[in-house]
Design a protein around this motif. Sequence first.
Motif, PDB file in Angstrom:
ATOM      1  N   HIS A 251      -2.159 -17.299  63.095  1.00  0.00           N
ATOM      2  CA  HIS A 251      -2.546 -16.612  61.867  1.00  0.00           C
ATOM      3  C   HIS A 251      -3.543 -15.508  62.206  1.00  0.00           C
ATOM      4  O   HIS A 251      -4.570 -15.782  62.824  1.00  0.00           O
ATOM      5  CB  HIS A 251      -3.175 -17.604  60.889  1.00  0.00           C
ATOM      6  CG  HIS A 251      -3.429 -17.038  59.534  1.00  0.00           C
ATOM      7  ND1 HIS A 251      -4.280 -17.629  58.643  1.00  0.00           N
ATOM      8  CD2 HIS A 251      -2.974 -15.930  58.911  1.00  0.00           C
ATOM      9  CE1 HIS A 251      -4.319 -16.921  57.520  1.00  0.00           C
ATOM     10  NE2 HIS A 251      -3.535 -15.881  57.681  1.00  0.00           N
ATOM     11  N   VAL A 252      -3.232 -14.275  61.822  1.00  0.00           N
ATOM     12  CA  VAL A 252      -4.120 -13.130  62.014  1.00  0.00           C
ATOM     13  C   VAL A 252      -4.897 -12.911  60.723  1.00  0.00           C
ATOM     14  O   VAL A 252      -4.313 -12.792  59.642  1.00  0.00           O
ATOM     15  CB  VAL A 252      -3.328 -11.860  62.388  1.00  0.00           C
ATOM     16  CG1 VAL A 252      -4.228 -10.637  62.395  1.00  0.00           C
ATOM     17  CG2 VAL A 252      -2.641 -12.032  63.731  1.00  0.00           C
TER      18      VAL A 252
ATOM     19  N   GLN B 208      -7.869 -10.460  59.037  1.00  0.00           N
ATOM     20  CA  GLN B 208      -8.547  -9.172  59.169  1.00  0.00           C
ATOM     21  C   GLN B 208      -9.859  -9.185  58.402  1.00  0.00           C
ATOM     22  O   GLN B 208      -9.909  -9.633  57.262  1.00  0.00           O
ATOM     23  CB  GLN B 208      -7.641  -8.071  58.625  1.00  0.00           C
ATOM     24  CG  GLN B 208      -8.270  -6.698  58.593  1.00  0.00           C
ATOM     25  CD  GLN B 208      -7.343  -5.691  57.969  1.00  0.00           C
ATOM     26  OE1 GLN B 208      -6.292  -5.398  58.515  1.00  0.00           O
ATOM     27  NE2 GLN B 208      -7.730  -5.166  56.815  1.00  0.00           N
TER      28      GLN B 208
ATOM     29  N   VAL C  26      -3.995  -5.404  54.434  1.00  0.00           N
ATOM     30  CA  VAL C  26      -3.979  -5.564  55.884  1.00  0.00           C
ATOM     31  C   VAL C  26      -3.553  -4.226  56.474  1.00  0.00           C
ATOM     32  O   VAL C  26      -2.540  -3.641  56.062  1.00  0.00           O
ATOM     33  CB  VAL C  26      -3.011  -6.688  56.307  1.00  0.00           C
ATOM     34  CG1 VAL C  26      -2.923  -6.784  57.811  1.00  0.00           C
ATOM     35  CG2 VAL C  26      -3.439  -8.020  55.700  1.00  0.00           C
TER      36      VAL C  26
ATOM     37  N   ALA D  88      -3.481  -4.160  62.463  1.00  0.00           N
ATOM     38  CA  ALA D  88      -3.441  -5.626  62.464  1.00  0.00           C
ATOM     39  C   ALA D  88      -1.991  -6.131  62.437  1.00  0.00           C
ATOM     40  O   ALA D  88      -1.660  -7.108  63.113  1.00  0.00           O
ATOM     41  CB  ALA D  88      -4.218  -6.178  61.278  1.00  0.00           C
TER      42      ALA D  88
ATOM     43  N   GLU E  21      -0.105  -8.449  65.216  1.00  0.00           N
ATOM     44  CA  GLU E  21       0.618  -9.659  64.815  1.00  0.00           C
ATOM     45  C   GLU E  21       2.054  -9.629  65.341  1.00  0.00           C
ATOM     46  O   GLU E  21       2.539 -10.613  65.918  1.00  0.00           O
ATOM     47  CB  GLU E  21       0.611  -9.760  63.289  1.00  0.00           C
ATOM     48  CG  GLU E  21       1.404 -10.920  62.731  1.00  0.00           C
ATOM     49  CD  GLU E  21       1.477 -10.883  61.225  1.00  0.00           C
ATOM     50  OE1 GLU E  21       1.094 -11.885  60.599  1.00  0.00           O
ATOM     51  OE2 GLU E  21       1.927  -9.850  60.658  1.00  0.00           O
TER      52      GLU E  21
ATOM     53  N   ALA F 296      -0.367 -12.272  57.987  1.00  0.00           N
ATOM     54  CA  ALA F 296      -1.718 -11.738  58.139  1.00  0.00           C
ATOM     55  C   ALA F 296      -2.360 -11.539  56.765  1.00  0.00           C
ATOM     56  O   ALA F 296      -1.685 -11.216  55.786  1.00  0.00           O
ATOM     57  CB  ALA F 296      -1.677 -10.409  58.883  1.00  0.00           C
TER      58      ALA F 296
END
Length: 177
Positions: free
Chosen positions: A35-36, A38, A46, A50, A54, A73
Amino acid sequence: MKKNMVGFMGKKWILAIAFVFAGLSNAFCASLSFHVIQHNDSLNDVCDSALVIEDEILNYFFDAGYIVTNVPACISKSEDQDKKFYQNGYNEAASGSFDEFVQIKLYFTGSEEENKKVALGNMKKISWKVVQTATGKVLDEGTQDVVVDVAIDSEKNVREFANEFAYHLNKVLGKRA
């Protein structure tokens, strides 16, 4: 009649054995969920940088032979929100029988306008936590500052950065591409 029944039963056994071997070959694949998240108070969405990170991480692990998935994200405004995102992502990975879960936090500065270009120039640091879902054991955790010459910054830099980071994660997980 008896001869046809034996032939039919033999085919069933062959088919059953084939399914077992197909299942076993998939059972030995490493699996990963990540899981990204930001961080940037001035962004409401996002940013593309980013999303590129990902995407590169997802592709890296898929190409390395992992069964890989990600939680889309998202933006976090606080450490409390990060903790909720972590718990939700970890629970989802564990319930999906994934081997590891990785939370990746990207810290950006700058306005929305400054973050429209895919580049590392506004990313100040990255932090991560790699956890074994079966035991909850933390395999790796860290923070790294991101330093880039803005004059030569490009989308290529973002992709290379993401691949280097994915390589680091892969070493932690013990499977080299």
